[in-house]
Design a protein around this motif. Structure first.
Motif, PDB file in Angstrom:
ATOM      1  N   ALA A   1      -3.746  -6.037 -17.051  1.00  0.00           N
ATOM      2  CA  ALA A   1      -2.657  -6.259 -16.103  1.00  0.00           C
ATOM      3  C   ALA A   1      -1.889  -4.950 -15.985  1.00  0.00           C
ATOM      4  CB  ALA A   1      -1.725  -7.376 -16.575  1.00  0.00           C
ATOM      5  N   VAL A   2      -1.475  -4.631 -14.781  1.00  0.00           N
ATOM      6  CA  VAL A   2      -0.768  -3.380 -14.514  1.00  0.00           C
ATOM      7  C   VAL A   2       0.473  -3.693 -13.687  1.00  0.00           C
ATOM      8  CG1 VAL A   2      -0.913  -1.115 -13.406  1.00  0.00           C
ATOM      9  CG2 VAL A   2      -2.920  -2.065 -14.556  1.00  0.00           C
ATOM     10  N   VAL A   3       1.593  -3.082 -14.065  1.00  0.00           N
ATOM     11  CA  VAL A   3       2.833  -3.227 -13.310  1.00  0.00           C
ATOM     12  C   VAL A   3       3.299  -1.850 -12.858  1.00  0.00           C
ATOM     13  CG1 VAL A   3       5.286  -3.843 -13.446  1.00  0.00           C
ATOM     14  CG2 VAL A   3       3.569  -5.332 -14.472  1.00  0.00           C
ATOM     15  N   VAL A   4       3.672  -1.776 -11.597  1.00  0.00           N
ATOM     16  CA  VAL A   4       4.315  -0.599 -11.018  1.00  0.00           C
ATOM     17  C   VAL A   4       5.643  -1.108 -10.485  1.00  0.00           C
ATOM     18  CG1 VAL A   4       4.162   1.221  -9.290  1.00  0.00           C
ATOM     19  CG2 VAL A   4       2.063   0.313 -10.329  1.00  0.00           C
ATOM     20  N   ASP A   5       6.754  -0.568 -10.978  1.00  0.00           N
ATOM     21  CA  ASP A   5       8.045  -1.053 -10.514  1.00  0.00           C
ATOM     22  C   ASP A   5       9.092   0.043 -10.556  1.00  0.00           C
ATOM     23  OD1 ASP A   5       8.250  -0.977 -13.297  1.00  0.00           O
ATOM     24  OD2 ASP A   5       9.511  -2.743 -13.411  1.00  0.00           O
TER      25      ASP A   5
ATOM     26  N   ASP B   1       0.827  -1.214   0.000  1.00  0.00           N
ATOM     27  CA  ASP B   1       0.000   0.000   0.000  1.00  0.00           C
ATOM     28  C   ASP B   1       0.858   1.260   0.000  1.00  0.00           C
ATOM     29  OD1 ASP B   1      -2.235  -1.622  -0.010  1.00  0.00           O
ATOM     30  OD2 ASP B   1      -2.723  -1.282   2.109  1.00  0.00           O
ATOM     31  N   ALA B   2       1.902   1.283   0.825  1.00  0.00           N
ATOM     32  CA  ALA B   2       2.800   2.444   0.878  1.00  0.00           C
ATOM     33  C   ALA B   2       3.535   2.612  -0.446  1.00  0.00           C
ATOM     34  CB  ALA B   2       3.788   2.298   2.032  1.00  0.00           C
ATOM     35  N   TYR B   3       3.986   1.509  -1.014  1.00  0.00           N
ATOM     36  CA  TYR B   3       4.704   1.561  -2.293  1.00  0.00           C
ATOM     37  C   TYR B   3       3.798   2.123  -3.393  1.00  0.00           C
ATOM     38  CZ  TYR B   3       7.251   0.090  -6.417  1.00  0.00           C
ATOM     39  OH  TYR B   3       7.904   0.089  -7.628  1.00  0.00           O
ATOM     40  N   LEU B   4       2.589   1.591  -3.518  1.00  0.00           N
ATOM     41  CA  LEU B   4       1.676   2.053  -4.573  1.00  0.00           C
ATOM     42  C   LEU B   4       1.263   3.514  -4.359  1.00  0.00           C
ATOM     43  CD1 LEU B   4      -0.528  -1.122  -5.078  1.00  0.00           C
ATOM     44  CD2 LEU B   4       1.223  -0.212  -6.630  1.00  0.00           C
ATOM     45  N   ALA B   5       1.141   3.924  -3.111  1.00  0.00           N
ATOM     46  CA  ALA B   5       0.797   5.327  -2.839  1.00  0.00           C
ATOM     47  C   ALA B   5       1.923   6.262  -3.249  1.00  0.00           C
ATOM     48  CB  ALA B   5       0.461   5.507  -1.364  1.00  0.00           C
ATOM     49  N   GLY B   6       3.166   5.794  -3.165  1.00  0.00           N
ATOM     50  CA  GLY B   6       4.312   6.651  -3.437  1.00  0.00           C
ATOM     51  C   GLY B   6       4.785   6.683  -4.880  1.00  0.00           C
ATOM     52  N   GLN B   7       4.389   5.701  -5.675  1.00  0.00           N
ATOM     53  CA  GLN B   7       4.828   5.658  -7.074  1.00  0.00           C
ATOM     54  C   GLN B   7       3.898   6.487  -7.952  1.00  0.00           C
ATOM     55  OE1 GLN B   7       7.749   4.091  -8.134  1.00  0.00           O
ATOM     56  NE2 GLN B   7       7.986   4.070  -5.919  1.00  0.00           N
ATOM     57  N   ARG B   8       4.437   6.989  -9.064  1.00  0.00           N
ATOM     58  CA  ARG B   8       3.661   7.889  -9.914  1.00  0.00           C
ATOM     59  C   ARG B   8       3.197   7.275 -11.231  1.00  0.00           C
ATOM     60  NH1 ARG B   8       3.456  13.165  -8.729  1.00  0.00           N
ATOM     61  NH2 ARG B   8       3.443  13.808 -10.906  1.00  0.00           N
ATOM     62  N   THR B   9       3.943   6.334 -11.772  1.00  0.00           N
ATOM     63  CA  THR B   9       3.634   5.842 -13.107  1.00  0.00           C
ATOM     64  C   THR B   9       3.520   4.327 -13.106  1.00  0.00           C
ATOM     65  OG1 THR B   9       4.893   7.686 -14.039  1.00  0.00           O
ATOM     66  CG2 THR B   9       4.362   5.880 -15.529  1.00  0.00           C
ATOM     67  N   CYS B  10       2.520   3.825 -13.816  1.00  0.00           N
ATOM     68  CA  CYS B  10       2.351   2.392 -13.989  1.00  0.00           C
ATOM     69  C   CYS B  10       2.382   2.075 -15.479  1.00  0.00           C
ATOM     70  CB  CYS B  10       1.037   1.913 -13.373  1.00  0.00           C
ATOM     71  SG  CYS B  10      -0.462   2.500 -14.197  1.00  0.00           S
ATOM     72  N   ARG B  11       2.510   0.790 -15.776  1.00  0.00           N
ATOM     73  CA  ARG B  11       2.407   0.323 -17.156  1.00  0.00           C
ATOM     74  C   ARG B  11       1.180  -0.573 -17.248  1.00  0.00           C
ATOM     75  NH1 ARG B  11       7.563   1.047 -16.177  1.00  0.00           N
ATOM     76  NH2 ARG B  11       8.091  -1.002 -15.394  1.00  0.00           N
ATOM     77  N   VAL B  12       0.322  -0.255 -18.200  1.00  0.00           N
ATOM     78  CA  VAL B  12      -0.955  -0.935 -18.358  1.00  0.00           C
ATOM     79  C   VAL B  12      -0.901  -1.819 -19.589  1.00  0.00           C
ATOM     80  CG1 VAL B  12      -3.438  -0.590 -18.704  1.00  0.00           C
ATOM     81  CG2 VAL B  12      -2.132   1.051 -17.317  1.00  0.00           C
ATOM     82  N   ALA B  13      -1.195  -3.109 -19.407  1.00  0.00           N
ATOM     83  CA  ALA B  13      -1.206  -4.055 -20.522  1.00  0.00           C
ATOM     84  C   ALA B  13      -2.643  -4.441 -20.850  1.00  0.00           C
ATOM     85  CB  ALA B  13      -0.399  -5.301 -20.170  1.00  0.00           C
TER      86      ALA B  13
ATOM     87  N   GLY C   1      -6.774  -8.344 -13.478  1.00  0.00           N
ATOM     88  CA  GLY C   1      -8.194  -8.605 -13.294  1.00  0.00           C
ATOM     89  C   GLY C   1      -8.986  -8.020 -14.444  1.00  0.00           C
ATOM     90  N   GLN C   2     -10.180  -7.541 -14.127  1.00  0.00           N
ATOM     91  CA  GLN C   2     -11.082  -6.980 -15.125  1.00  0.00           C
ATOM     92  C   GLN C   2     -11.254  -5.473 -14.889  1.00  0.00           C
ATOM     93  OE1 GLN C   2     -12.750  -9.017 -17.646  1.00  0.00           O
ATOM     94  NE2 GLN C   2     -11.040 -10.248 -16.919  1.00  0.00           N
ATOM     95  N   ALA C   3     -11.133  -4.711 -15.948  1.00  0.00           N
ATOM     96  CA  ALA C   3     -11.318  -3.262 -15.869  1.00  0.00           C
ATOM     97  C   ALA C   3     -12.810  -2.951 -15.772  1.00  0.00           C
ATOM     98  CB  ALA C   3     -10.739  -2.598 -17.107  1.00  0.00           C
ATOM     99  N   GLU C   4     -13.132  -1.939 -14.976  1.00  0.00           N
ATOM    100  CA  GLU C   4     -14.500  -1.440 -14.874  1.00  0.00           C
ATOM    101  C   GLU C   4     -14.470   0.053 -15.180  1.00  0.00           C
ATOM    102  OE1 GLU C   4     -16.680  -2.781 -11.204  1.00  0.00           O
ATOM    103  OE2 GLU C   4     -14.618  -3.314 -10.656  1.00  0.00           O
ATOM    104  N   PHE C   5     -15.403   0.521 -15.982  1.00  0.00           N
ATOM    105  CA  PHE C   5     -15.514   1.939 -16.282  1.00  0.00           C
ATOM    106  C   PHE C   5     -16.448   2.560 -15.252  1.00  0.00           C
ATOM    107  CE2 PHE C   5     -14.582  -0.342 -20.172  1.00  0.00           C
ATOM    108  CZ  PHE C   5     -13.455   0.332 -20.609  1.00  0.00           C
ATOM    109  N   VAL C   6     -16.001   3.673 -14.643  1.00  0.00           N
ATOM    110  CA  VAL C   6     -16.772   4.296 -13.572  1.00  0.00           C
ATOM    111  C   VAL C   6     -16.994   5.768 -13.915  1.00  0.00           C
ATOM    112  CG1 VAL C   6     -16.863   4.812 -11.097  1.00  0.00           C
ATOM    113  CG2 VAL C   6     -15.724   2.723 -11.893  1.00  0.00           C
TER     114      VAL C   6
END
Length: 155
Positions: free
Chosen positions: A74-78, A19-31, A93-98
């Motif tokens: 699939a999303v990777v944050v590294d 949770d701390a890692y994901l809160a602190g990172q800015r960019t992800c890669r979306v597949a 998982g599965q994307a949902e549009f909100v």
């Protein structure tokens, strides 16, 4: 959300570390993958609310078109440079549009928290300005894998 990480348990992040890692990172890669099976990977800003990853995507992007055809994502944050510094999280998982598409700022209670988090993280603001070109995608992951190679050098 399941964490079924068999190999690499020694380097797996705890829930609090993740949770701390994901809160602190800015960019992800979306597949994503098109209906015809063509893969696409793109960089995107995101926020994590402790349960779901929220992506604020251009609605006229290839990513958006793929997810409309096939919601699998699939999303990777590294990050890290040296081998012993590598760490990251993969969520799938599965994307949902909100909310409305594109997002114009209509009242939508589910978007209050992600929009507040996003505005603070990327714009140092309290509210998110809407440009009528983006909309929200939520990924509540079915599977999560994490790694923190810094743990390999820890006693």
């Amino acid at each position: 959300m399941s964490v079924t990480q068999r190999r690499g348990r020694r380097i797996m992040m705890t829930g609090a570390e993740r949770d701390a890692y994901l809160a602190g990172q800015r960019t992800c890669r979306v597949a994503t993958v098109s209906a015809e099976g063509r893969p696409h990977i793109s960089a995107l800003w995101f926020v994590w609310d402790g349960t779901s990853l929220w992506l604020y995507s251009l609605t006229r992007s290839l990513r958006w078109a793929h997810l409309r055809q096939n919601p699998g994502i699939a999303v990777v944050v590294d990050d890290g440079v040296e081998y012993g510094e590598l760490r990251g999280v993969e969520l799938s998982g599965q994307a949902e549009f909100v909310g409305e598409v594109p997002r114009t700022g209509e009242e939508h209670a589910e978007l209050d928290s992600p929009e507040r988090l996003f505005a603070a993280k990327y714009f140092d603001m309290d509210t998110l300005p809407h440009d009528s070109r983006h909309a929200w995608i939520r990924l509540t992951p079915k599977a999560v894998t994490s790694w923190d190679f810094r743990k390999l050098t820890s006693p």
